[in-house]
Design a protein around this motif. Structure first.
Motif, PDB file in Angstrom:
ATOM      1  N   GLU A  82       0.828  -1.204   0.000  1.00 11.00           N
ATOM      2  CA  GLU A  82       0.000   0.000   0.000  1.00 11.00           C
ATOM      3  C   GLU A  82       0.861   1.253   0.000  1.00 11.00           C
ATOM      4  OE1 GLU A  82      -3.421   1.904  -0.510  1.00 11.00           O
ATOM      5  OE2 GLU A  82      -3.166  -0.250  -0.444  1.00 11.00           O
ATOM      6  N   ILE A 139      -7.262   1.316  -8.385  1.00 12.54           N
ATOM      7  CA  ILE A 139      -7.452   0.282  -7.359  1.00 12.54           C
ATOM      8  C   ILE A 139      -6.782  -0.980  -7.878  1.00 12.54           C
ATOM      9  CG2 ILE A 139      -9.112  -1.049  -6.000  1.00 12.54           C
ATOM     10  CD1 ILE A 139     -11.103   1.245  -6.411  1.00 12.54           C
ATOM     11  N   GLU A 178     -10.980  -5.900  -4.671  1.00 15.27           N
ATOM     12  CA  GLU A 178     -11.480  -4.638  -4.134  1.00 15.27           C
ATOM     13  C   GLU A 178     -12.248  -3.852  -5.193  1.00 15.27           C
ATOM     14  OE1 GLU A 178      -8.088  -2.751  -2.389  1.00 15.27           O
ATOM     15  OE2 GLU A 178      -7.920  -4.300  -0.846  1.00 15.27           O
ATOM     16  N   ARG A 179     -11.805  -3.935  -6.432  1.00 14.20           N
ATOM     17  CA  ARG A 179     -12.550  -3.289  -7.515  1.00 14.20           C
ATOM     18  C   ARG A 179     -13.967  -3.842  -7.587  1.00 14.20           C
ATOM     19  NH1 ARG A 179      -8.422  -4.603 -12.157  1.00 14.20           N
ATOM     20  NH2 ARG A 179      -6.589  -3.679 -11.205  1.00 14.20           N
ATOM     21  N   ILE A 225     -13.772   3.995  -0.746  1.00 15.32           N
ATOM     22  CA  ILE A 225     -12.938   2.882  -0.288  1.00 15.32           C
ATOM     23  C   ILE A 225     -11.886   3.495   0.629  1.00 15.32           C
ATOM     24  CG2 ILE A 225     -11.531   2.928  -2.385  1.00 15.32           C
ATOM     25  CD1 ILE A 225     -11.108  -0.121  -1.910  1.00 15.32           C
TER      26      ILE A 225
END
Length: 71
Positions: free
Chosen positions: A18, A41, A46-47, A64
């Motif tokens: 990250e 992303i 997560e998308r 998000i």
């Protein structure tokens, strides 16, 4: 109404990944369009979670939020 998806980067590996991604941003609070979501992303799952919130609840905006063990 906005959708909300929270993610935690709490292990050393996920936090490092990250941190690498955040270097791309001058401001960690960015607004991206649906067309740019796939560039911004990096995690595929997560998308799809963001898209699921938008589609299922008929939302124009989904937040998000990604945190690490420090914040």
């Amino acid at each position: 109404m906005w959708g909300f998806e929270a993610k935690g980067r709490v292990t050393a590996t996920t936090a490092a990944a990250e941190e690498e991604q955040l270097r791309d941003y001058r401001n960690p609070h960015i607004r991206i369009t649906d067309e740019r979501m796939f560039d911004r992303i990096h995690e595929v799952g997560e998308r799809f979670q963001v898209l699921q919130h938008a589609f299922f609840h008929d939302l124009d905006t989904v937040v998000i939020a990604i945190s690490d063990s420090q914040s």
